[in-house]
Scaffold this motif. Structure first.
Motif, short mmCIF file in Angstrom:
data_model
loop_
_atom_site.label_atom_id
_atom_site.label_comp_id
_atom_site.label_asym_id
_atom_site.label_seq_id
_atom_site.Cartn_x
_atom_site.Cartn_y
_atom_site.Cartn_z
N TYR A 24 64.07 128.87 68.33
CA TYR A 24 62.90 129.62 68.81
C TYR A 24 62.85 129.55 70.34
O TYR A 24 62.99 128.47 70.92
CB TYR A 24 61.64 129.03 68.19
CG TYR A 24 60.33 129.50 68.76
CD1 TYR A 24 60.00 130.85 68.81
CD2 TYR A 24 59.39 128.59 69.22
CE1 TYR A 24 58.79 131.27 69.31
CE2 TYR A 24 58.16 129.00 69.72
CZ TYR A 24 57.87 130.34 69.77
OH TYR A 24 56.67 130.75 70.28
N GLY A 25 62.68 130.71 70.98
CA GLY A 25 62.58 130.76 72.44
C GLY A 25 61.19 130.41 72.91
O GLY A 25 60.43 131.25 73.41
N ASP A 26 60.85 129.14 72.78
CA ASP A 26 59.49 128.67 73.07
C ASP A 26 59.06 129.00 74.50
O ASP A 26 57.96 129.50 74.73
CB ASP A 26 59.43 127.16 72.83
CG ASP A 26 58.15 126.53 73.34
OD1 ASP A 26 57.11 126.66 72.67
OD2 ASP A 26 58.18 125.93 74.44
N ALA A 27 59.92 128.70 75.47
CA ALA A 27 59.53 128.88 76.87
C ALA A 27 59.25 130.34 77.18
O ALA A 27 58.27 130.66 77.88
CB ALA A 27 60.62 128.33 77.78
N VAL A 62 48.49 143.89 71.87
CA VAL A 62 49.88 143.93 71.41
C VAL A 62 50.17 142.62 70.70
O VAL A 62 49.88 141.54 71.23
CB VAL A 62 50.86 144.14 72.58
CG1 VAL A 62 52.30 143.91 72.14
CG2 VAL A 62 50.70 145.53 73.18
N VAL A 63 50.71 142.69 69.50
CA VAL A 63 51.05 141.50 68.71
C VAL A 63 52.58 141.43 68.59
O VAL A 63 53.19 142.30 67.95
CB VAL A 63 50.41 141.53 67.31
CG1 VAL A 63 50.74 140.27 66.54
CG2 VAL A 63 48.89 141.71 67.43
N LEU A 64 53.16 140.45 69.23
CA LEU A 64 54.61 140.28 69.24
C LEU A 64 55.02 139.27 68.17
O LEU A 64 54.57 138.12 68.20
CB LEU A 64 55.08 139.81 70.61
CG LEU A 64 56.55 139.41 70.75
CD1 LEU A 64 57.46 140.61 70.49
CD2 LEU A 64 56.81 138.83 72.14
N LEU A 65 55.86 139.68 67.23
CA LEU A 65 56.37 138.78 66.19
C LEU A 65 57.88 138.64 66.40
O LEU A 65 58.64 139.60 66.20
CB LEU A 65 56.08 139.33 64.80
CG LEU A 65 54.59 139.50 64.46
CD1 LEU A 65 54.18 140.95 64.55
CD2 LEU A 65 54.30 138.95 63.07
N SER A 66 58.32 137.44 66.80
CA SER A 66 59.71 137.29 67.21
C SER A 66 60.11 135.83 67.26
O SER A 66 59.25 134.93 67.36
CB SER A 66 59.91 137.92 68.60
OG SER A 66 61.20 137.69 69.12
N ASP A 67 61.44 135.58 67.24
CA ASP A 67 61.93 134.24 67.54
C ASP A 67 62.18 134.08 69.04
O ASP A 67 62.59 133.01 69.49
CB ASP A 67 63.19 133.92 66.73
CG ASP A 67 64.33 134.90 66.97
OD1 ASP A 67 64.27 135.67 67.95
OD2 ASP A 67 65.29 134.90 66.18
N ALA A 68 61.95 135.15 69.80
CA ALA A 68 62.01 135.13 71.28
C ALA A 68 63.37 134.67 71.82
O ALA A 68 63.44 134.07 72.88
CB ALA A 68 60.88 134.28 71.86
N LEU A 69 64.41 134.98 71.09
CA LEU A 69 65.77 134.63 71.54
C LEU A 69 66.41 135.86 72.18
O LEU A 69 67.36 136.44 71.66
CB LEU A 69 66.60 134.11 70.37
CG LEU A 69 66.09 132.83 69.70
CD1 LEU A 69 66.94 132.49 68.48
CD2 LEU A 69 66.09 131.66 70.69
N ALA A 70 65.86 136.28 73.31
CA ALA A 70 66.33 137.48 73.99
C ALA A 70 67.74 137.29 74.51
O ALA A 70 68.04 136.29 75.16
CB ALA A 70 65.38 137.83 75.14
#
Length: 517
Positions: A315-318, A273-281
Motif C-alpha cells: 500500500y502506498g501509504d505516504a 472525490v472518493v479515491l479507492l486504491s492501493d496508491a502504488l502509482a
C-alpha cells in the motif's frame, strides 16, 4: 467573575503595565469539576472576541532535550519545547496508518516506521467527549500522572455533533475514482472495492449523485454524474463489471475524476472525490504535490474535497496520506468487508459531509507550571504559531460525529500548581467560511490521578494506542511502558471494556511483541 470585553482589555493592559506574567486562559469560562474550563466565540458573537492571551515566553536557558525516565535512564524527548510554549497543528481525522499497521502485523511483519503516525492510532478509537448542542466543537482537556518523575499525559479532545438518525443532510455528489490496475487484482483488492461501492450505492439517498471514473494506464469515465434515483441497478452493473487490467496511472485517474466532479458540481451539495486504491502509482506523474497542483483550481474554486480509501497489503501509504492532506480531506484503510461496511454504512455521514473547514488547534502551556512538553504525533500537520488565526493557511476538514485527540507528554515543575494549559480550536463554517473558536483549559488538580489505575478507560485506551505507535516508530516517550507491559495492559482493558476495537488493539500489540521478541 465574568468580565466584559471592555473590562477584560482594561485588566490585560493594567497587568502588562505592572509587569505581571500573563498565562493562557485567564479569561472567563465555565468551570468543570475536573479542573478544566471552557469558553467559546465565533465570528459576530457577543462578548470578548479578541485573541486569547497566550503564556509569556519563558526566561532563562531553554530546558534540556533529555530527561530522566522512571528507571533513571536518560531518554530522548525531542523536539525541544517551543520557546513560547505554544503548540499549533492542523486537525487530522485520518485513521489509515493504524488500519494498515494492523494488516501488516496480521501478515507477520512489523510496519515500517515511516508509515506509523501516532495521531492516526489514537484517533481510531471511540472517545467519551461531550458533544456540542449545535455546529462546531467541544473542547475537553484532562490527563493523568504517568510516573513519579513529574511526567503526565495531557489529553486534548475535540468533538463535533453526530448526525441524528433520520436527520436531514445536504445531498451528496460523489465522484468515485477507482483503481483497476494490475496490482488491484491481487489478494481480492478489487473484490473489496466492488463490495464497498455496492454497499455505498444501497446506502445513498435518491437525491444523491454518483459518478464513476476508473484508471489503470489511462483513465475512463464509466458513469457521468448521475442521480441515484432510478439508476441503482445501472450503478451496480458498472461496479460489478470492474476488472483489473494494466499499470497504475494515478495522476490520470485523479485529474479525470476532478474534471468529472467539476462538470457535475451541485450547488448546495457535498461535493467529494472518493479515491479507492492501493496508491502504488507507477505510470505518469507519481508526486502527490504535482498531481494535486494540476487540479488545484477544482479544490479551491469549487470546494471539492478528497476522501482516500486505501486497500492492499502492499500500500502506498505516504502517497495516499499526502494526497488527502493536500486535497482537503482524510484517509482510512480497509482490509475486510466488515471494515468496508463500517466505513460506508456506519460512518457514512462523517466521511462524506463537513462540519468544519481548515480547522486548527493551538495549545498554550503555562511556563509557570510546565517545564517541558511534547506533542505525540502530528509531525506533518504542524502549523506556525503565528498562523493559528491566519485563515489562508490550510487546516484540517472534519465531519459530523468525528473526534480528534491530541496527547502531550508534559513535565510539570516541582511543586507547581494552578493553570497548566489552554487549548483552542479554530475553524471555518463550511457554508459561509465564517471563523469560529472554542477553548478549554486544564489545571494541575485535573492531573493528580495515576494513568493506569484512577482514570477513564477511554484515556487509558488513547494512551495505549499512543505508546504502541511510538514503540513501533522506535522511539521512547517518558514513563512509557515496555511493549510486553503494553500487551498485558491491553489484555486487561479488552476484558474490562468488552470493546471489540480494544480487543483488536490488544491483538496487534501482542503480535508486535512476538515479532520484536
Amino acid at each position: 467573575m465574568k468580565l466584559s470585553g471592555k473590562t477584560y482589555r482594561g485588566v490585560l493592559a493594567a497587568m502588562l503595565a505592572g509587569g505581571m506574567l500573563l498565562t493562557a486562559g485567564c479569561g472567563a469560562g465555565g468551570s468543570h469539576s475536573d479542573g478544566s474550563k471552557s469558553s467559546s466565540k465565533g465570528g459576530g458573537g457577543g462578548g470578548y472576541n479578541g485573541p486569547l492571551p497566550a503564556p509569556a515566553q519563558p526566561t532563562g536557558a531553554a530546558d534540556t532535550d533529555r530527561a530522566n525516565g522512571a528507571d533513571g535512564e536518560q531518554k530522548d524527548i525531542a523536539p525541544t519545547p517551543a520557546p513560547d510554549y505554544l503548540s499549533t497543528f492542523a486537525l487530522d481525522v485520518d485513521t489509515a496508518s493504524y488500519g494498515y499497521a494492523r494488516r501488516t502485523l496480521a501478515d507477520g511483519k512489523l510496519p515500517a516506521a515511516d508509515t506509523v503516525r501516532p495521531e492516526e492510532f489514537v484517533n481510531s478509537f471511540r472517545q467519551d467527549y461531550k458533544r456540542p448542542d449545535g455546529n462546531g466543537f467541544t473542547v475537553t482537556v484532562d490527563g493523568a500522572r504517568t510516573g513519579g518523575d513529574g511526567w503526565s499525559l495531557v489529553r486534548v479532545g475535540l468533538a463535533t455533533r453526530g448526525q441524528a438518525e433520520g436527520a436531514e443532510r445536504a445531498p451528496a455528489a460523489l465522484t468515485f475514482v477507482v483503481d483497476i490496475s494490475g496490482s488491484m487484482g491481487e489478494s481480492s483488492r478489487l473484490d473489496l472495492v466492488r463490495d464497498s461501492l455496492g454497499v455505498l450505492t444501497d446506502q445513498l439517498r435518491d437525491d444523491d449523485s454518483i459518478a464513476i471514473v476508473t484508471f489503470s494506464d489511462r483513465a475512463e469515465t464509466r458513469l457521468p454524474m448521475t442521480r441515484v434515483k432510478d439508476h441503482r441497478n445501472r450503478i451496480h452493473d458498472i461496479v460489478d463489471s470492474l476488472e483489473a487490467t494494466d499499470s497504475t496511472n494515478l495522476e490520470a485517474g485523479i485529474r479525470t475524476g476532478y474534471d468529472v466532479a467539476v462538470e457535475g458540481h451541485r450547488k448546495g451539495a457535498t461535493n467529494r472525490v472518493v479515491l479507492l486504491s492501493d496508491a502504488l502509482a507507477n505510470t505518469g506523474e507519481t508526486s502527490a504535490d504535482k498531481i494535486l497542483k494540476r487540479i488545484d483550481g477544482a479544490r479551491r474554486d469549487h470546494g471539492i474535497t478528497l476522501f482516500g480509501v486505501g486497500v492492499g497489503s502492499d500500500y502506498g501509504d505516504a502517497l495516499m496520506e499526502r494526497l488527502a492532506d493536500k486535497g482537503d480531506g482524510h484517509t482510512t484503510y480497509v482490509a475486510s468487508r466488515a471494515e468496508a461496511r463500517k466505513v460506508f454504512c456506519d460512518q457514512l455521514p462523517a466521511n462524506i459531509e463537513l462540519t468544519a473547514r481548515d480547522a486548527k488547534a493551538q495549545v498554550a502551556f503555562d511556563p509557570q507550571t510546565v517545564q517541558q512538553f511534547r506533542l505525540i504525533g502530528y509531525d506533518n500537520r504542524k502549523v506556525a504559531d503565528k498562523d493559528f488565526r491566519n485563515d489562508g493557511v490550510d487546516g484540517g476538514e472534519v465531519g459530523p460525529g468525528h473526534t480528534v485527540t491530541a496527547l502531550y507528554a508534559v513535565r510539570l515543575r516541582e511543586g507547581a500548581g494552578g493553570h497548566v494549559a489552554t487549548a483552542s480550536v479554530r475553524w471555518l463554517d463550511p457554508e459561509d467560511r465564517a471563523p469560529h473558536e472554542q477553548s478549554g483549559m486544564v489545571e494541575t488538580d485535573a492531573l493528580q490521578n495515576t494513568l493506569w489505575s484512577e482514570t477513564s478507560t477511554r484515556l487509558q485506551v488513547a494512551a495505549l494506542a499512543a505508546y504502541f505507535a511510538d514503540e513501533l516508530r522506535g522511539r521512547s516517550l517518558p514513563s512509557a511502558p515496555s511493549l510486553s507491559e503494553l500487551a498485558d495492559r491491553a489484555e486487561v482493558l479488552a476484558n474490562t471494556s468488552e470493546d471489540s476495537q480494544v480487543r483488536d488493539l490488544a491483538t496487534a500489540i501482542k503480535e508486535a511483541n512476538g515479532l520484536k521478541g
